[in-house]
Design a protein around this motif. Structure first.
Motif, short mmCIF file in Angstrom:
data_model
loop_
_atom_site.label_atom_id
_atom_site.label_comp_id
_atom_site.label_asym_id
_atom_site.label_seq_id
_atom_site.Cartn_x
_atom_site.Cartn_y
_atom_site.Cartn_z
N PHE A 3 1.64 8.45 -16.68
CA PHE A 3 2.44 7.32 -16.21
C PHE A 3 1.75 6.56 -15.07
CE2 PHE A 3 5.83 10.29 -17.78
CZ PHE A 3 6.22 9.50 -18.86
N ALA A 4 0.48 6.82 -14.86
CA ALA A 4 -0.23 6.20 -13.74
C ALA A 4 -0.16 4.68 -13.75
CB ALA A 4 -1.68 6.68 -13.71
N PRO A 5 -0.47 4.00 -14.87
CA PRO A 5 -0.45 2.52 -14.86
C PRO A 5 0.92 1.94 -14.52
CG PRO A 5 -1.65 3.34 -16.77
CD PRO A 5 -0.95 4.52 -16.16
N VAL A 6 1.98 2.44 -15.16
CA VAL A 6 3.31 1.90 -14.91
C VAL A 6 3.78 2.26 -13.50
CG1 VAL A 6 4.58 3.89 -15.84
CG2 VAL A 6 5.63 1.62 -15.86
N ALA A 7 3.39 3.42 -13.02
CA ALA A 7 3.77 3.83 -11.67
C ALA A 7 3.10 2.92 -10.63
CB ALA A 7 3.37 5.28 -11.42
N PHE A 8 1.87 2.55 -10.88
CA PHE A 8 1.14 1.69 -9.95
C PHE A 8 1.83 0.33 -9.84
CE2 PHE A 8 -2.12 -1.08 -8.32
CZ PHE A 8 -2.88 -0.28 -7.48
N VAL A 9 2.12 -0.27 -10.97
CA VAL A 9 2.75 -1.59 -10.97
C VAL A 9 4.14 -1.53 -10.37
CG1 VAL A 9 3.58 -3.48 -12.41
CG2 VAL A 9 1.39 -2.39 -12.93
N ALA A 10 4.96 -0.59 -10.82
CA ALA A 10 6.34 -0.49 -10.34
C ALA A 10 6.40 -0.15 -8.86
CB ALA A 10 7.10 0.56 -11.15
N GLY A 11 5.51 0.73 -8.40
CA GLY A 11 5.49 1.10 -6.99
C GLY A 11 5.15 -0.07 -6.10
N LEU A 50 0.83 -1.21 0.00
CA LEU A 50 0.00 0.00 0.00
C LEU A 50 0.86 1.26 0.00
CD1 LEU A 50 -2.82 -1.16 2.44
CD2 LEU A 50 -3.02 -0.73 -0.03
N PHE A 51 2.05 1.18 0.58
CA PHE A 51 2.95 2.33 0.47
C PHE A 51 3.38 2.52 -0.97
CE2 PHE A 51 7.08 4.44 0.44
CZ PHE A 51 6.77 5.59 1.14
N GLY A 52 3.57 1.41 -1.69
CA GLY A 52 3.88 1.51 -3.11
C GLY A 52 2.76 2.21 -3.86
N VAL A 53 1.52 1.98 -3.45
CA VAL A 53 0.39 2.67 -4.07
C VAL A 53 0.44 4.16 -3.75
CG1 VAL A 53 -2.13 2.83 -4.16
CG2 VAL A 53 -1.03 0.58 -3.99
N VAL A 54 0.89 4.50 -2.55
CA VAL A 54 1.05 5.92 -2.20
C VAL A 54 2.04 6.59 -3.15
CG1 VAL A 54 1.88 7.52 -0.45
CG2 VAL A 54 0.44 5.60 0.22
N LEU A 55 3.17 5.91 -3.41
CA LEU A 55 4.16 6.45 -4.34
C LEU A 55 3.55 6.63 -5.73
CD1 LEU A 55 7.34 4.36 -3.41
CD2 LEU A 55 6.83 6.73 -2.77
N ALA A 56 2.77 5.63 -6.15
CA ALA A 56 2.13 5.69 -7.47
C ALA A 56 1.10 6.81 -7.53
CB ALA A 56 1.47 4.35 -7.79
N THR A 85 12.10 4.95 -17.18
CA THR A 85 12.76 5.67 -16.09
C THR A 85 11.83 5.84 -14.90
OG1 THR A 85 12.14 7.81 -17.06
CG2 THR A 85 14.28 6.90 -17.66
N VAL A 86 10.56 6.06 -15.17
CA VAL A 86 9.58 6.18 -14.09
C VAL A 86 9.44 4.85 -13.35
CG1 VAL A 86 7.12 6.54 -13.56
CG2 VAL A 86 8.30 8.06 -15.17
N ALA A 87 9.39 3.75 -14.09
CA ALA A 87 9.27 2.43 -13.47
C ALA A 87 10.48 2.14 -12.60
CB ALA A 87 9.12 1.36 -14.55
N LEU A 131 12.82 1.32 -7.23
CA LEU A 131 13.89 1.51 -6.26
C LEU A 131 13.42 2.31 -5.04
CD1 LEU A 131 16.87 2.24 -8.67
CD2 LEU A 131 16.50 0.18 -7.30
N ALA A 132 12.56 3.29 -5.26
CA ALA A 132 12.04 4.06 -4.13
C ALA A 132 11.20 3.17 -3.22
CB ALA A 132 11.20 5.24 -4.64
#
Length: 212
Positions: free
Chosen positions: A24-32, A8-14, A76-78, A83-84
């Protein structure tokens, strides 16, 4: 902390990323999410040591985030979100309990291994153990903005993870008791494959009586 709290913190980052760059919302969600749970893939191979890097993930995340800001493309966003999330996971585990089957007893002084300094970092126990009421509270705080911002499959995912967090929190202590009963019955060859904190389950601790 629970793996679901990390997710869920990954979702916060996304969510933060999607607010600034919605394309970049979809890729951010998955990567986060993937990055935030990735360190726990070492559960069966040196948990909180093999894939937990509280220093190196953070060091790697800084240039990755800078690169994503300068050259914002999906790759780069992913990388930056992955990493974050992994860095946050490794650092957040320090705030919880130690590596033991019953972390609420506060007997272990190993929270996360710091490869840079070559030693274990002691648990802060701000969140006493994974599945503690305060852990569930943090999961709820992380989920709240996502439930308000995201729609569709992402919102369903967040709600499901939050429900799973609540179920685990209710079952956490009974599960430890069940493990103490079942693990001693597991054949030694299979028991060696279990996470370290489960291998010692069921071992009796001598009782010290007054006058002994």
């Amino acid at each position: 902390m629970m793996a679901t709290t990390h997710a869920l913190f990954g979702v916060v980052l996304a969510t933060a990323t999607a607010t600034v760059a919605p394309e970049f919302a979809p890729v951010a969600f998955v990567a986060g999410v993937v990055g935030s749970v990735f360190p726990d893939f070492d559960l069966y191979a040196g948990h909180r040591r093999t894939l937990h890097y509280p220093v190196y993930y953070a060091v790697a995340a800084l240039p990755a985030v800078a690169l994503a800001v300068v050259a914002p493309v999906a790759e780069t966003v992913a990388l930056a979100l992955f990493l974050a999330g992994a860095a946050a996971h490794s650092l957040m585990d320090v705030l919880g309990g130690g590596l033991e089957l019953r972390p609420w007893q506060a007997e272990s002084e190993r929270a996360v291994f710091d490869h840079y300094r070559g030693r274990w970092v002691a648990p802060r126990r701000w969140i006493r153990y994974d599945g503690a009421p305060e852990d569930l509270l943090v999961a709820g705080v992380f989920a709240a903005p996502a439930l308000a911002v995201w729609t569709g499959p992402e919102q369903t995912f967040v709600a499901a993870v939050l429900v799973a967090s609540a179920v685990y929190a209710l079952a956490r202590k009974p599960l430890a008791m069940l493990a103490e009963r079942l693990v001693p019955r597991v054949p030694p060859t299979l028991r060696s494959r279990l996470p370290e904190r489960f291998r010692d389950a069921g071992e009796t601790v001598p009782t010290v009586r007054r006058g002994d």
